[in-house]
Write a protein that holds these residues in place. Structure first.
Motif, PDB file in Angstrom:
ATOM      1  N   TYR A 334       0.864  -1.175   0.000  1.00 46.25           N
ATOM      2  CA  TYR A 334       0.000   0.000   0.000  1.00 46.25           C
ATOM      3  C   TYR A 334       0.909   1.236   0.000  1.00 46.25           C
ATOM      4  N   ARG A 336       2.931   4.547   0.696  1.00 43.47           N
ATOM      5  CA  ARG A 336       3.347   5.107   1.981  1.00 43.47           C
ATOM      6  C   ARG A 336       3.870   6.526   1.802  1.00 43.47           C
ATOM      7  N   PRO A 349       0.839   4.777   5.992  1.00 49.66           N
ATOM      8  CA  PRO A 349      -0.079   4.687   4.852  1.00 49.66           C
ATOM      9  C   PRO A 349      -0.534   6.072   4.408  1.00 49.66           C
ATOM     10  N   LEU A 353      -6.307   6.234   2.667  1.00 51.23           N
ATOM     11  CA  LEU A 353      -6.837   5.018   3.266  1.00 51.23           C
ATOM     12  C   LEU A 353      -8.044   5.304   4.156  1.00 51.23           C
TER      13      LEU A 353
END
Length: 490
Positions: A334, A336, A349, A353
């Motif tokens: 995912y 960053r 993250p 998100l």
């Protein structure tokens, strides 16, 4: 220079299309396939490539082998407006020309002055005896990803003193001059990073090898892959610093560090010409069981204030995973955000998100918390726990029992996937941190992807954790100071 291309190019392209047509639906409906991470539509994925941000859209490319286990490396293309929902855009380039017939290897993306997307990659060539040649190649897209055209070889082989393990160009601009950093192997089989300069991104002059003031960086392994050069402003000192991220091959494990087959880390300092004044020595970037070859998006935070990194949530030579039963393997991490603070990279993250997961009320008690998450393949758990007395534990149980255990204690954090369906490469990882009475954590589980961030991103763990069934029981044991749970309904 004209040479014959790949003799079976037509058959390879047809086989790639056939693999997609035959298996894509099986891939898409696999319970282990992620909802939020970029993953292949079929076949094998590895390094992220050519990451570009332009006009609100993120363009991501990656190494793609649609006819895996046959190793024929393409570049696949996907776009997203939120770094979370990815639209597959098909193949960008395939290994069909004389200069890349054994693989379109890794490289970077750049947006030209007229908006043309430019991509710089390594063409891999091998003869019948296995002897390797490496070419640095340009391809472009004048219409921001609608069409792609291979242009030319811009560096024809390695410089004197280096082997044909010479690849993964990353192009950046500094004060009107363009630089390409390339991973290399010296003839004595030690790793290095070299630099080229250009005024037009077409004609390149060899500037030399990066010379680090830290002597340990002269020999971390036998090859330095996927170098990426970025600048970030240190939040403590206010200084703009150079950050070189790269992936050495051949490092030996050292206690809790360097336990994957190959490593990825960074150094911080000041690059002047080919002289790198190191202020932060080589530091491993991720403590998990699968992480390699990350890259940052070009076009984000050009003033040194922001960087968004995406890595390969996988390891070389570890393709025999449960997902291959459904004809796909590996994914990207995912995305960053990277922050530099006191010479240390913090990873978290991206804030997008928060927009895709719905909060679920929880009532933390002093003795711990149990969350029953039926049919929850995708969720996020974050909070703060006391660790001054006894360690805190976060466990995730599936249909067969405990699959994941996270320990937070006064000296650091640890992750164990010993109860999961996949344990190749090891089950346990740990990272020692500064002594603390409390620790924060941010745990993202997306089907078979697990990513953990501790103490505001001071430590990150990326691991493939294959659960059984869809029910999850999440237990937080220890004094809980705060707790947030969010999930995505499947």
């Amino acid at each position: 220079m004209t040479k014959p291309g790949r003799p079976d190019a037509a058959e390879l392209l047809a086989a790639a299309e056939q693999a997609y047509a035959t298996y894509h639906e099986q891939v898409r409906t696999d319970p282990d396939y992620p909802a939020l991470h970029l993953a292949p539509p079929v076949g094998r994925l590895n390094d992220p490539n050519g990451l570009i941000y332009k006009d609100g859209l993120y363009h991501a490319f990656y190494q793609y082998s649609p006819v895996h286990p046959t190793r024929a490396v393409f570049w696949r293309y996907a776009t997203s407006d939120d770094l979370t929902h990815w639209q597959d855009r098909g193949t960008a380039i395939a290994p069909t020309d004389w200069f890349d017939k054994n693989g379109c290897y890794s490289g970077s993306g750049f947006v030209g002055e007229d908006g043309t997307f430019e991509f710089f990659y390594t063409g891999n060539v091998k003869d019948e005896a296995g002897n390797r040649e490496a070419y640095q190649v340009l391809f472009t897209s004048p219409d921001q990803g609608k069409t792609f055209t291979k242009q030319e070889v811009f560096i024809n082989g390695p410089e004197e003193g280096y082997t044909a393990h010479y690849r993964d160009p990353h192009v950046v601009e500094r004060d009107g001059t363009f630089y390409a950093v390339i991973g290399a192997q010296r003839e004595d089989e030690t790793g290095a990073v070299v630099i080229y300069r250009s005024t037009d991104r077409r004609n390149w002059d060899f500037a030399g090898e990066i010379i680090f003031t830290d002597p340990a960086l002269a020999d971390l392994g036998y090859m330095y892959e996927c170098p990426g050069l970025i600048q970030l402003r240190d939040e403590e000192s206010g200084e703009l610093k150079d950050v070189l991220i790269f992936s050495p091959q051949g490092m030996e494990a050292d206690g809790e560090k360097y336990n994957n087959i190959f490593q990825t880390g960074y150094v911080v300092g000041t690059l002047t010409g080919t002289h790198f004044e190191v202020t932060t020595p080589f530091t491993e970037l991720d403590a998990g069981t699968e992480f390699y070859a990350p890259q940052c998006f070009h076009g984000v935070g050009a003033d040194g204030s922001q960087a968004i990194l995406q890595g390969w949530l996988g390891n070389a030579d570890q393709d025999d995973q449960p997902s291959w039963e459904n004809h796909w393997v590996h994914m990207q991490t995912y995305p960053r955000t990277l922050t530099l603070r006191g010479g240390q990279l913090l990873q978290n993250p991206v804030p997008q998100l928060d927009r895709v997961l719905a909060p679920v009320p929880v009532n933390p008690a002093s003795g711990g918390e149990i969350i029953e998450a039926k049919d929850a393949r995708v969720f996020r758990l974050r909070g703060t726990v006391k660790v001054a007395g006894t360690p805190a534990h976060i466990t995730v149980e599936d249909a067969t029992g405990q699959a994941l255990d996270i320990t937070l204690d006064a000296t650091g954090a640890a992750l164990s996937r010993a109860g999961s369906r996949y344990t190749v490469g090891g089950t346990d990882r740990r990272r020692t941190l500064g002594k603390a009475a409390e620790r924060t954590f941010d745990l993202l589980i997306d089907a078979s992807a697990t990513e953990l961030f501790v103490d505001g991103g001071a430590a990150a763990f990326a691991s493939r954790v294959y659960f059984t069934g869809t029910k999850r029981t999440v237990r937080v044991q220890g004094p809980v100071l705060s707790l947030e749970f969010a999930r995505r309904a499947d």
